[in-house]
Design an enzyme around this catalytic site. Structure first.
Site, short mmCIF file in Angstrom:
data_model
loop_
_atom_site.label_atom_id
_atom_site.label_comp_id
_atom_site.label_asym_id
_atom_site.label_seq_id
_atom_site.Cartn_x
_atom_site.Cartn_y
_atom_site.Cartn_z
N GLY A 241 21.12 47.72 74.08
CA GLY A 241 21.62 48.49 72.94
C GLY A 241 21.90 49.92 73.34
CB SER A 242 22.32 52.85 71.19
OG SER A 242 21.09 52.82 70.48
N GLY A 245 18.30 53.88 70.77
CA GLY A 245 17.38 52.78 70.47
C GLY A 245 16.50 52.46 71.66
N GLY A 246 17.11 52.40 72.83
CA GLY A 246 16.34 52.07 74.05
C GLY A 246 15.27 53.10 74.33
CD GLU A 265 20.14 46.52 82.07
OE1 GLU A 265 21.06 47.32 82.30
OE2 GLU A 265 19.36 46.13 82.94
CB CYS A 302 27.56 48.26 77.88
SG CYS A 302 27.72 46.59 78.48
P1 NAP Z 1 21.23 49.67 68.86
O1 NAP Z 1 21.65 50.26 67.59
O2 NAP Z 1 20.44 50.51 69.81
O3 NAP Z 1 20.42 48.35 68.48
C1 NAP Z 1 19.76 47.52 69.43
C2 NAP Z 1 18.40 47.08 68.87
O4 NAP Z 1 17.49 48.18 68.89
C3 NAP Z 1 18.44 46.60 67.43
O5 NAP Z 1 17.56 45.51 67.27
C4 NAP Z 1 17.97 47.81 66.66
O6 NAP Z 1 17.36 47.42 65.45
C5 NAP Z 1 16.95 48.41 67.60
N1 NAP Z 1 16.81 49.85 67.41
C6 NAP Z 1 17.81 50.76 67.36
N2 NAP Z 1 17.32 52.00 67.19
C7 NAP Z 1 15.97 51.87 67.15
C8 NAP Z 1 14.90 52.80 67.00
N3 NAP Z 1 15.11 54.10 66.87
N4 NAP Z 1 13.64 52.31 67.02
C9 NAP Z 1 13.42 51.00 67.15
N5 NAP Z 1 14.40 50.06 67.29
C10 NAP Z 1 15.66 50.50 67.29
O7 NAP Z 1 22.47 49.16 69.73
P2 NAP Z 1 23.79 48.42 69.22
O8 NAP Z 1 24.49 49.34 68.31
O9 NAP Z 1 23.47 47.08 68.78
O10 NAP Z 1 24.66 48.25 70.54
C11 NAP Z 1 25.58 49.19 71.01
C12 NAP Z 1 25.07 49.89 72.25
O11 NAP Z 1 24.59 48.93 73.17
C13 NAP Z 1 26.10 50.69 72.99
O12 NAP Z 1 25.57 51.94 73.33
C14 NAP Z 1 26.38 49.87 74.24
O13 NAP Z 1 26.85 50.63 75.33
C15 NAP Z 1 25.05 49.24 74.47
N6 NAP Z 1 25.12 47.98 75.20
C16 NAP Z 1 24.64 47.92 76.47
C17 NAP Z 1 24.73 46.75 77.19
C18 NAP Z 1 24.21 46.67 78.60
O14 NAP Z 1 24.22 45.60 79.16
N7 NAP Z 1 23.76 47.74 79.19
C19 NAP Z 1 25.30 45.61 76.61
C20 NAP Z 1 25.76 45.69 75.30
C21 NAP Z 1 25.66 46.90 74.61
P3 NAP Z 1 17.63 48.21 64.10
O15 NAP Z 1 19.09 48.32 63.93
O16 NAP Z 1 16.93 47.36 63.11
O17 NAP Z 1 16.95 49.55 64.25
#
Ligand code: NAP
Length: 529
Positions: A241-242, A245-246, A265, A302
């Site tokens: 994820g972001s 979040g990470g 990641e 990503c």
């Molecule tokens: P996200 O908003 O960070 O969500 C990922 C997970 O983390 C969700 O289950 C979310 O649950 C949880 N989360 C987010 N913020 C949190 C916090 N402050 N505390 C606890 N849990 C939290 O990411 P996304 O919007 O789904 O994905 C987009 C991002 O992923 C982009 O930045 C992209 O570059 C990255 N990505 C990376 C890869 C890789 O392989 N490196 C692959 C795909 C995507 P909640 O929404 O319930 O908080």
């Protein structure tokens, strides 16, 4: 159409949590979809306890049975049919062709893990036989191999509802190694999560696996994620994820009394370098291909190219601008991501030294259906503002214009960690490349020559990870079969009686795997002297 219960799946049961409701939103129509309910403290605890009990059985199941379980999961996903695609598309708007491809990729990755689990080759077995007569001290018999680590908390990303979703690479690589999984489903696609949980539920029953081998916790409350990561029975975390979040997950894990590995990641800007000579040769063609890469999947990959480093080249910039402007508008995944995209662009255009090159008169940024954005700055400004390296997740890219090759190298030197970096160059650029490549090796997990970072090949030689902030552990990959190593630890057995040794370490080598015996790789049995 398949009916889906708005439930979580915990320890083999479908449960209706009593926490606050949340709804996914169709990003194309803005319609709010059926409500789901947040899991609460008790449900998290039930899931982790069940995961621990199941681990004690599942980690000892033979590789053949574990492999069959994985293959059955793939079959059951396939058996969900096209309703899976239709319902997922309502939640994410990625479109049926893209989701069809992503489902195929997901099934392929599950089957690839099923194969290596069956082979047992991934365990990196190593044997050093005893030398009782060695002076001044006898050498013991030592044998080691990788073993699973325990219940793993997995967080899926919104932009890959299948490949990095409930039964995506993180869950499957953790199960493949013999761990159990408690998944925190992404709240923007809860119906997709529930359907995938239905598939694994059927596989669990068919293969006689312990309940608790996989649980799905639905919810969108940060407290739920924190409780899961800090639960004492959780032994590792897989996150996609972001960065925000990470980082939150990493910080929550760091507060635990007992540390655990967190494989996060996260985002990446995937800097691309175009030499002056390559632009002189092929500016139009490269600009067109680059525009398509920036806008692929509405820039929600990503590996999307977020930073483009060039020597000043007006023709290339003109062609790139036209290329971006001619890309069709496509929807963002959800309101949160769309709003974050708009906020990210606004942060950049607020800098005095950033220009918005393709701004149209009165252009408005639409969070759910944005135009593609081309920003530009000078190398000097970029070198002086670290915030210009922030990921804008969506169809935006920052052009960094350099005066000369030395400035391009200076830009490379200040880059933070990334998943990828790309070099477009000619054969006459060898001097520059000789200097650039060693720098980029320190900055990115995958280096691409004369190509584009979007489109990640899933195979054994892939590395999808990079130095922080791309990943919490740049040595690990979340794509390809080596992803399994994140969720395994070595155990060494010293002077262990033959009847207690795992088959992978037995003298006879019943699994017929390649092992390192006294320093040499071989599939032969151990010869006792
Ligand atoms: P996200 O908003 O960070 O969500 C990922 C997970 O983390 C969700 O289950 C979310 O649950 C949880 N989360 C987010 N913020 C949190 C916090 N402050 N505390 C606890 N849990 C939290 O990411 P996304 O919007 O789904 O994905 C987009 C991002 O992923 C982009 O930045 C992209 O570059 C990255 N990505 C990376 C890869 C890789 O392989 N490196 C692959 C795909 C995507 P909640 O929404 O319930 O908080």
């Amino acid at each position: 159409m398949t009916q889906v219960n708005q439930q979580s799946y915990i320890a083999g049961e479908w449960v209706s949590p009593t926490g606050p409701a949340f709804c996914a939103q169709n990003p194309v129509t803005s319609e709010l979809l059926s409500p789901f309910y947040n899991c609460q403290t008790q449900e998290v605890t039930t899931a982790t306890h069940a995961a621990w009990s199941a681990f004690l059985q599942f980690s000892r199941i033979s590789p053949i049975k574990r492999s069959e379980f994985l293959s059955t999961i793939a079959e059951e996903i396939q058996a969900l049919g096209d309703d899976l695609l239709t319902l997922c598309n309502e939640e994410c708007g990625l479109g049926i062709p893209r989701l069809t491809g992503e489902r195929a990729r997901t099934l392929n990755q599950i089957n690839a893990f099923a194969k290596i689990v069956k082979d047992s080759s991934w365990v990196q077995a190593s044997i050093d036989t005893a030398e009782p007569q060695r002076q001044p001290l006898p050498k013991p018999d030592l044998r080691k191999m990788l073993k699973p680590i325990g219940p793993i908390a997995v967080f899926g990303a919104s932009n890959f509802p299948f490949a990095f979703g409930a039964l995506g690479g993180d869950t499957i690589s953790a199960l493949a190694a013999g761990n159990t999984v408690v998944l925190k489903g992404h709240p923007t696609h809860p119906t997709t999560n529930a359907l995938l949980a239905r598939a694994i539920d059927k596989a669990i029953t068919k293969c006689g696996m312990p309940n608790g081998v996989f649980s799905l916790l639905q919810g969108n409350e940060i407290s739920l994620s924190e409780q899961l990561v800090t639960d004492p029975l959780i032994q590792g975390v897989g996150f996609t994820g972001s960065l925000q979040g990470g980082r939150a997950i990493m910080n929550a894990a760091a507060k635990r009394d007992t540390p655990i590995p967190v494989f996060a990641e996260m985002g990446s800007t995937n800097p691309m370098f175009f030499t002056h000579k390559v632009l002189q040769q092929d500016a139009n063609n490269l600009a067109t291909k680059l525009a398509a890469s920036v806008c692929m999947g509405t820039g929600q990959f990503c590996t999307s190219p977020g930073i483009i480093v060039i020597e000043k080249h007006p023709d290339f910039i003109e062609a790139f601008t036209q290329g971006l402007n001619s890309q069709p508008k496509t929807p963002m995944l959800n309101k949160n991501i769309g709003t974050a995209f708009v906020a990210g662009v606004k942060d950049f255009i607020a800098y005095n030294d950033v220009q918005w090159l393709n701004k149209k008169d009165n252009a408005l940024l639409e969070p759910l259906m944005p135009a593609s954005i081309l920003l530009s700055t000078s190398a000097t400004a970029f070198l002086n503002n670290e915030a210009m390296q922030n990921e804008i997740f969506g169809p935006a890219t920052l052009l960094v214009e350099c005066d000369n090759e030395q400035q391009m190298l200076a830009v490379a030197n200040v880059l933070k960690g990334n998943l990828t970096s790309s070099i477009h160059a000619t054969e006459q650029d060898q001097g520059l490349i000789a200097e650039l490549l060693p720098v980029l090796e320190q900055k990115a997990g995958r280096i691409i020559f004369n190509g584009f970072p979007t489109g990640v090949e899933v195979c054994g030689s892939q590395h999808h990870g990079g130095p922080y902030p791309a990943s919490s552990n740049g040595a690990s990959t979340s794509v390809g079969i080596d992803a399994i190593h994140r969720f395994a630890k070595f155990v060494a057995y010293q002077d262990t009686p033959a009847y207690l040794l795992p088959p992978e370490l037995a003298d006879e080598n019943p699994r017929k795997i390649v092992r390192r015996i006294n320093g040499c790789f071989t599939a032969s049995p151990v010869k006792q002297s």
